[in-house]
Write a protein that holds these residues in place. Structure first.
Motif, PDB file in Angstrom:
ATOM      1  N   ILE A 260     -55.486 -19.686 -24.150  1.00  0.00           N
ATOM      2  CA  ILE A 260     -54.537 -19.576 -25.265  1.00  0.00           C
ATOM      3  C   ILE A 260     -54.348 -18.119 -25.709  1.00  0.00           C
ATOM      4  CG2 ILE A 260     -55.011 -21.904 -26.101  1.00  0.00           C
ATOM      5  CD1 ILE A 260     -56.856 -20.657 -28.200  1.00  0.00           C
TER       6      ILE A 260
ATOM      7  N   ASN B 120     -56.945 -17.328 -31.028  1.00  0.00           N
ATOM      8  CA  ASN B 120     -58.156 -17.462 -31.868  1.00  0.00           C
ATOM      9  C   ASN B 120     -58.335 -16.250 -32.783  1.00  0.00           C
ATOM     10  OD1 ASN B 120     -59.050 -19.997 -31.031  1.00  0.00           O
ATOM     11  ND2 ASN B 120     -60.071 -19.147 -29.218  1.00  0.00           N
TER      12      ASN B 120
ATOM     13  N   ASN C 267     -64.017 -26.827 -26.294  1.00  0.00           N
ATOM     14  CA  ASN C 267     -64.742 -27.503 -27.379  1.00  0.00           C
ATOM     15  C   ASN C 267     -66.242 -27.525 -27.150  1.00  0.00           C
ATOM     16  OD1 ASN C 267     -65.125 -29.381 -25.382  1.00  0.00           O
ATOM     17  ND2 ASN C 267     -63.790 -30.941 -26.279  1.00  0.00           N
TER      18      ASN C 267
ATOM     19  N   LYS D 103     -65.820 -26.244 -31.931  1.00  0.00           N
ATOM     20  CA  LYS D 103     -64.737 -25.333 -31.537  1.00  0.00           C
ATOM     21  C   LYS D 103     -65.384 -24.066 -30.963  1.00  0.00           C
ATOM     22  CE  LYS D 103     -61.707 -27.084 -35.181  1.00  0.00           C
ATOM     23  NZ  LYS D 103     -61.005 -26.759 -36.453  1.00  0.00           N
TER      24      LYS D 103
ATOM     25  N   THR E 113     -59.865 -19.099 -25.085  1.00  0.00           N
ATOM     26  CA  THR E 113     -59.576 -20.493 -24.715  1.00  0.00           C
ATOM     27  C   THR E 113     -59.752 -21.402 -25.929  1.00  0.00           C
ATOM     28  OG1 THR E 113     -61.866 -21.079 -24.138  1.00  0.00           O
ATOM     29  CG2 THR E 113     -60.543 -19.987 -22.441  1.00  0.00           C
ATOM     30  N   ASP E 114     -59.421 -22.690 -25.736  1.00  0.00           N
ATOM     31  CA  ASP E 114     -59.630 -23.691 -26.794  1.00  0.00           C
ATOM     32  C   ASP E 114     -60.794 -24.607 -26.440  1.00  0.00           C
ATOM     33  OD1 ASP E 114     -58.605 -25.040 -24.675  1.00  0.00           O
ATOM     34  OD2 ASP E 114     -57.032 -26.095 -25.803  1.00  0.00           O
TER      35      ASP E 114
ATOM     36  N   TYR F 142     -63.158 -20.895 -30.594  1.00  0.00           N
ATOM     37  CA  TYR F 142     -62.975 -20.186 -31.856  1.00  0.00           C
ATOM     38  C   TYR F 142     -64.270 -19.489 -32.271  1.00  0.00           C
ATOM     39  CZ  TYR F 142     -61.232 -19.385 -36.606  1.00  0.00           C
ATOM     40  OH  TYR F 142     -60.820 -18.808 -37.780  1.00  0.00           O
TER      41      TYR F 142
END
Length: 331
Positions: A72, A76, A63, A293, A60-61, A296
């Motif tokens: 996503i 990553n 935060n 992030k 995922t993205d 990531y």
């Protein structure tokens, strides 16, 4: 008549004993629940579940600050392969993985051998004179937390007024006046490796001492009578008989080398000159808590976990292929 009865009883087929209700008594059930069920539940909740969560977040993205996140896929991980800074950190971590365990194992094994069986070549098998003193002194650094060790060596390695540079200047090496051991890209990583080794060698030396103590003294006496020297005895007797301990130490040191967060963060909080000491865990922390992030950062964590598992599998495979799994059968 009696003999016939005994013969018939001996030839009678063996009927498997039926499981009695005592096998499922309250004591046995409570034993398995307390000593197997509870630890297994704790392990699944505190180890396996967070790893599954991290694996999901890596797709995922997220935060880390909001509950919303978008799936996503493997973006990553694809980004990791094109991230120059991550590749730099990966190279530094691999360097630590190759150098730190190898050097610590060699030095700790050498010291442990000298302290336990490296004494006089005649008489009783024993270590060097004053081995108890060496044992205590070498273990002392391990009692100090890693952060404190990093701070201590920062002061020792100060360019101006540090103990190392002051001694070198006193000895006539004026070129080291003001030299920044941790601020030069050619010396930052070697010095960091030295500090890590300084803090860990004592513990692994004690681990090997305990293992060597379990080897029967008669084995060393027989090797001595056959004319084996200290080096030959260490290679042919000591290491093969304590290889399981060496394997365990190698795995622990490998995991530590892939982490090394405490030491490297204190010695070089920014990753060193030109990121020469930046390791994966430092980069993960920066991505998660400075750049927010977390998706990531989770991908970096999953990548690091996979490397760690592969390293452990490699160590087990090497030990098995070299006969480690058959050692007990051979003895």
């Amino acid at each position: 008549m009696t003999d016939n009865i005994r013969t018939s009883a001996a030839e009678a087929p063996v009927v498997p004993r039926r499981r009695s209700r005592r096998d499922f008594s309250f004591d046995s059930i409570s034993f398995f629940l307390v000593f197997l069920g509870v630890p297994l539940a704790v392990f699944l909740f505190l180890v396996i579940w967070p790893f599954i969560q991290a694996a999901y977040y890596s797709l995922t993205d997220w935060n880390g600050l909001t509950a919303s996140m978008n799936f996503i896929g493997l973006d990553n991980f694809e980004r990791l392969l094109n991230d120059d800074l991550f590749m730099k950190a990966l190279g530094n971590s691999v360097l630590l993985l190759a150098v730190v365990p190898t050097l610590i194992l060699i030095i700790a094994l050498t010291f442990a051998t000298l302290i336990t069986v490296g004494g006089a070549s005649k008489g009783q098998i024993r270590g060097l004179k004053g081995s108890s003193f060496y044992r205590v002194v070498s273990f002392f650094p391990y009692t100090i937390p890693g952060v404190a060790i990093g701070l201590l060596w920062q002061l020792v390695l100060l360019p101006n007024g540090g103990l190392v540079n002051s001694l070198l200047v006193e000895l006539g090496f004026d070129g080291f006046a003001g030299f920044a051991w941790l601020g030069d890209k050619t010396t930052a990583m070697p010095v960091s490796i030295f500090v890590i080794m300084w803090g860990l060698i004592g513990f692994y030396m004690l681990l090997f001492i305990a293992a060597i103590k379990d080897v029967p003294a008669e084995t060393y006496e027989a090797a001595r009578l056959d004319g084996a020297g200290r080096f030959r005895t260490a290679i042919s007797i000591t290491i093969p008989l304590i290889r399981e301990n060496v394997q365990t130490a190698w795995i622990y040191l490998g995991i530590f080398a892939l982490d090394a967060f405490a030491y490297m963060s204190v010695l070089n909080s920014t990753g060193g000159p030109e990121y020469s000491t930046l390791v994966i865990t430092q980069y993960l922390y920066r991505v998660a808590f400075n750049d927010f992030k977390f998706g990531y950062a989770s991908a970096i964590g999953v990548f690091l976990a996979v490397i760690t598992l592969l390293f452990a599998a490699l160590v087990f495979s090497v030990n098995y292929l070299t006969g480690g799994g058959n050692r007990k059968a051979k003895r």
